[in-house]
Design an enzyme around this catalytic site. Sequence first.
Site, PDB file in Angstrom:
ATOM      1  N   ASP A 112       0.868  -1.163   0.000  1.00  0.00           N
ATOM      2  CA  ASP A 112       0.000   0.000   0.000  1.00  0.00           C
ATOM      3  C   ASP A 112       0.912   1.222   0.000  1.00  0.00           C
ATOM      4  OD1 ASP A 112      -2.343   1.634   0.480  1.00  0.00           O
ATOM      5  OD2 ASP A 112      -3.233  -0.130   1.421  1.00  0.00           O
ATOM      6  N   ASP A 220      -3.026   4.690  -2.329  1.00  0.00           N
ATOM      7  CA  ASP A 220      -4.081   5.289  -1.530  1.00  0.00           C
ATOM      8  C   ASP A 220      -4.479   6.669  -2.078  1.00  0.00           C
ATOM      9  OD1 ASP A 220      -5.485   4.867   1.109  1.00  0.00           O
ATOM     10  OD2 ASP A 220      -4.575   6.811   1.531  1.00  0.00           O
ATOM     11  N   GLU A 278      -6.320   3.944  -5.897  1.00  0.00           N
ATOM     12  CA  GLU A 278      -7.637   4.172  -5.292  1.00  0.00           C
ATOM     13  C   GLU A 278      -8.123   5.541  -5.763  1.00  0.00           C
ATOM     14  OE1 GLU A 278      -9.740   4.253  -0.885  1.00  0.00           O
ATOM     15  OE2 GLU A 278      -7.899   5.357  -1.290  1.00  0.00           O
ATOM     16  N   HIS A 350     -11.250  -2.848   3.357  1.00  0.00           N
ATOM     17  CA  HIS A 350     -11.186  -2.465   4.775  1.00  0.00           C
ATOM     18  C   HIS A 350     -11.972  -1.196   5.090  1.00  0.00           C
ATOM     19  CE1 HIS A 350      -8.322  -0.014   2.699  1.00  0.00           C
ATOM     20  NE2 HIS A 350      -8.171   0.746   3.765  1.00  0.00           N
ATOM     21  N   ASP A 351     -12.492  -0.515   4.063  1.00  0.00           N
ATOM     22  CA  ASP A 351     -13.258   0.719   4.279  1.00  0.00           C
ATOM     23  C   ASP A 351     -14.751   0.523   4.065  1.00  0.00           C
ATOM     24  OD1 ASP A 351     -10.883   2.180   4.623  1.00  0.00           O
ATOM     25  OD2 ASP A 351     -10.760   2.693   2.495  1.00  0.00           O
TER      26      ASP A 351
HETATM   27  O1  TEU Z   1      -9.555   5.737   1.824  1.00  0.00           O
HETATM   28  C1  TEU Z   1     -10.023   6.858   1.153  1.00  0.00           C
HETATM   29  C2  TEU Z   1     -11.485   7.078   0.995  1.00  0.00           C
HETATM   30  O2  TEU Z   1     -11.852   7.920   0.218  1.00  0.00           O
HETATM   31  C3  TEU Z   1     -12.556   6.371   1.712  1.00  0.00           C
HETATM   32  O3  TEU Z   1     -12.804   5.147   1.183  1.00  0.00           O
HETATM   33  C4  TEU Z   1     -12.301   6.420   3.166  1.00  0.00           C
HETATM   34  O4  TEU Z   1     -12.513   5.133   3.671  1.00  0.00           O
HETATM   35  C5  TEU Z   1     -13.162   7.406   3.907  1.00  0.00           C
HETATM   36  O5  TEU Z   1     -13.814   6.674   4.862  1.00  0.00           O
HETATM   37  C6  TEU Z   1     -14.155   8.237   3.187  1.00  0.00           C
HETATM   38  O6  TEU Z   1     -15.249   8.598   4.020  1.00  0.00           O
HETATM   39  C7  TEU Z   1      -8.193   5.523   1.959  1.00  0.00           C
HETATM   40  C8  TEU Z   1      -7.915   4.301   2.801  1.00  0.00           C
HETATM   41  O7  TEU Z   1      -8.383   3.163   2.142  1.00  0.00           O
HETATM   42  C9  TEU Z   1      -8.519   4.511   4.154  1.00  0.00           C
HETATM   43  O8  TEU Z   1      -8.420   3.386   4.972  1.00  0.00           O
HETATM   44  C10 TEU Z   1      -7.808   5.687   4.781  1.00  0.00           C
HETATM   45  O9  TEU Z   1      -8.425   6.014   5.992  1.00  0.00           O
HETATM   46  C11 TEU Z   1      -7.805   6.914   3.878  1.00  0.00           C
HETATM   47  O10 TEU Z   1      -7.521   6.629   2.529  1.00  0.00           O
HETATM   48  C12 TEU Z   1      -6.750   7.886   4.324  1.00  0.00           C
HETATM   49  O11 TEU Z   1      -5.478   7.354   4.081  1.00  0.00           O
END
Ligand code: TEU
Length: 588
Positions: A112, A220, A278, A350-351
């Site tokens: 990542d 990310d 992403e 994970h989100d």
């Molecule tokens: O996530 C970025 C993102 O835009 C979303 O999916 C995020 O989960 C957020 O909750 C929006 O409301 C990435 C990572 O995958 C996430 O785990 C991190 O917290 C974020 O970036 C910051 O690095």
Amino acid sequence: MSQQLQLRTTSPLATSDDWWKQAVVYQVYPRSFADSDADGYGDLRGVIDHLDHLETLGVDVVWLSPIYRSPQADNGYDISDYRDIDPLFGTLDDFDELLEQAHSRGIRVVMDLVVNHTSDEHAWFQESRSSLDNPKRDWYIWRPARPGTVAGEPGAEPNNWGSFFSGPAWDLDEATGEYYLHLFHRKQPDLNWENPEVRAAVHEMMRWWLDRGVDGFRMDVINLISKVPGLPDGEVHPGELFGDGFPFYAFGPRLHEFLQEMHREVFDGRHGFMTVGEAPGATIDQARLVTDPARRELDMVFQFEHVDLDHGELKYRPVPLERGALAASLTKWQEGLAEHGWNSLYLGNHDQPRPVSRFGDDRDHWRESATALATALHLLRGTPYVYQGEELGMTNAPLTRIDDYRDVEAVNYYAERTALGEDPTEVLAGMSVISRDNARTPVQWSDGPEAGFTAGTPWIEVNPNAASINAAAQVGVEGSVFEHYRALIALRHASEVIALGDFERLDAGDPAIFAYRRALGEESVLVIVNLSSERLTPVWALGDPVPGAGELVLSNGAGDGGGSLAPWEARVLATPGAVDRDVAGALD
Ligand code: TEU
């Protein structure tokens, strides 16, 4: 230090630079995967100990969520040293061993890459904040208070943008009296990509990991790195407390230039790697540009359309999914990237909430809906991603009280909304279906104590359904969710039609029936999935076999193979040459 990769297929595609078109990626969120030292947090040794599980499943790549040194304000997405492993997860020696053992099993390892921001504890930020004339001052995005205001007073922030994690996107740093931008947590200051030294430092760090033997990066929020100069105020949408900066920092003016430069500086002359960015909010046109191979930017992106379908006015005020909405969205992206670019295929990470709970029916048709969703996704054109535990049909967690939550986004949102006088029960009800913590409960390895995840106390509670949903109950067990994933992965490896064929959606007369044909030359694969809890009959007759479609190569056993589709039934048919039976051994 690069190790020999033992390839698992003989397909010519597998040895080409486009190998990822026939690959399946497995995402490991290390803190919740497996704990080897009983501290309650998963770690790299835990991953090493469970490589058998991944090899049995048949995946080609492991993407590791961040394991770098970090204060863990956002579970590792706040990095304080890009070239070291956080002690929570182990050491660089553990990492090298993981890399070697994964490679010897034919599994590549993707890191990542979190470079939109660092931790505020990173040495770069420590220097940057130390004085107005520090050489690294310009490595981050610093601004004085809004003209006519006094720094520190409410409303004095340089613009009105809100952070993803509640509150303003700016924090005042007392040392110099200026504000720094943080789109996420205040401990995640945004790097200033306008500064060429920042870009060079990122490139150098990436080359360092590639030289160590890693096989690529998941980047990310990479579409947020270029901000519109001037950082204008954003519109304040209904229900929101802050302005929406998204139009000014997503797909900003220099994004393509930065990605092309990165490709040149980091990847030129290298082979066998993959990149996935992403990209929240990406449109089809934007994704096509970024992933068009001729432009040399990224191999593929994670777009968010289908995982935003159930967001209401606010993310944590969910709305019910419309019938057929998931299939319609996936179809739109299949068609949109048909000629140029490439899709990442995912339902969870994970989100995101667990797919079987969000898009399926985890109460009445748990096994059937988990396998139907997997079938619908995995046979599309693109690279499928499996998020840890998804291959076991893991469900959302029973999150009810605020104390059940660990995620800083959820905790901050709750504080913000209840402070505004909103009903805590209602706030919690919305959070429980959408929360990122749903996906972060420990992987359920067995029905033993703490689901076999740890011999200590887990950092977040194990889902009580581990008693019935766990790896030990599924691996090698016919008809299990795990065995169905294994068969889908084997099918992709055994079929260039699935890897490379065209996509065509077939109208079955009901938006909840997701039927599509993949075709390459004379061969084709037909996928028919009922994405609902009702029995449905397609407008065209479903014989056995369907005329012209070939023979049944896989089903999820939800129905009897008759003329109608049972709830969440999935069938896959293929013409005789479409699947290489020797490679698809797992199917027999
Ligand atoms: O996530 C970025 C993102 O835009 C979303 O999916 C995020 O989960 C957020 O909750 C929006 O409301 C990435 C990572 O995958 C996430 O785990 C991190 O917290 C974020 O970036 C910051 O690095």
